[in-house]
Scaffold this motif. Structure first.
Motif, short mmCIF file in Angstrom:
data_model
loop_
_atom_site.label_atom_id
_atom_site.label_comp_id
_atom_site.label_asym_id
_atom_site.label_seq_id
_atom_site.Cartn_x
_atom_site.Cartn_y
_atom_site.Cartn_z
N ALA A 176 0.84 -1.19 0.00
CA ALA A 176 0.00 0.00 0.00
C ALA A 176 0.88 1.25 0.00
O ALA A 176 1.94 1.28 0.63
CB ALA A 176 -0.90 0.00 1.22
N VAL B 50 -2.38 5.62 1.40
CA VAL B 50 -3.36 4.62 1.85
C VAL B 50 -3.06 4.22 3.29
O VAL B 50 -3.96 4.11 4.13
CB VAL B 50 -3.36 3.39 0.91
N THR B 51 -1.80 4.00 3.58
CA THR B 51 -1.40 3.62 4.95
C THR B 51 -1.80 4.72 5.93
O THR B 51 -2.31 4.43 7.02
CB THR B 51 0.11 3.35 5.01
N VAL C 286 -5.59 4.60 6.49
CA VAL C 286 -5.95 3.46 7.34
C VAL C 286 -5.64 3.76 8.79
O VAL C 286 -6.44 3.47 9.69
CB VAL C 286 -5.24 2.17 6.86
N GLU C 287 -4.49 4.34 9.05
CA GLU C 287 -4.12 4.70 10.43
C GLU C 287 -5.10 5.71 10.99
O GLU C 287 -5.48 5.64 12.16
CB GLU C 287 -2.68 5.24 10.47
N LEU D 251 -8.25 6.05 10.08
CA LEU D 251 -9.52 5.36 10.30
C LEU D 251 -9.53 4.57 11.61
O LEU D 251 -10.56 4.44 12.25
CB LEU D 251 -9.83 4.42 9.14
N LYS D 252 -8.38 4.07 12.00
CA LYS D 252 -8.29 3.29 13.24
C LYS D 252 -8.66 4.13 14.45
O LYS D 252 -9.12 3.60 15.46
CB LYS D 252 -6.87 2.73 13.42
#
Length: 124
Positions: A2, A6-7, A10-11, A13-14
């Protein structure tokens, strides 16, 4: 794998709560005209397709008696336990279902018996 973008997303979103994630999903659906529900429905549909492939009950259908009608009637009587008149009627009215919801092994055995005497048989 990724990209950094994107990474990072995602972080981010966590760290969101469930309510915030729900709002995000609705916002993405509205903005891009997509539906998250389609991905959810595809899972069970794929499982249903796999279950359909694992058929466990089969029907044996006499398609035609062939040239040896008398021999076929005898085998039909043996398989079904019917009398001569009833067995003859089944053979005369072919295509006709002989057995329903039986195992694959039993269906294959019946098909073999009938094929040996010249009948045309189908397993559904």
């Amino acid at each position: 794998m990724a990209s950094e973008k994107v990474t990072a997303i995602v972080e981010e979103l966590k760290g969101l709560t469930v309510l915030e994630l729900s709002e995000l999903v609705h916002a993405v659906e509205d903005e891009f005209g997509v539906s998250a529900a389609a991905a959810v429905v595809a899972g069970p549909a794929a499982e249903a397709g796999a279950a359909a492939e694992e058929k466990t009950e089969f029907d044996v259908v006499l398609k035609s008696a062939g040239a040896e009608k008398i021999k076929v009637i005898k085998v039909v009587r043996e398989i079904t336990g019917l009398g001569l008149k009833e067995a003859k009627a089944i053979v005369d009215e072919a295509p006709k279902t002989l057995k329903e919801a039986i195992s694959k092994d039993d269906a294959e055995a019946i098909k073999t018996k009938l094929s040996e005497v010249g009948a045309e048989v189908e397993i559904k």
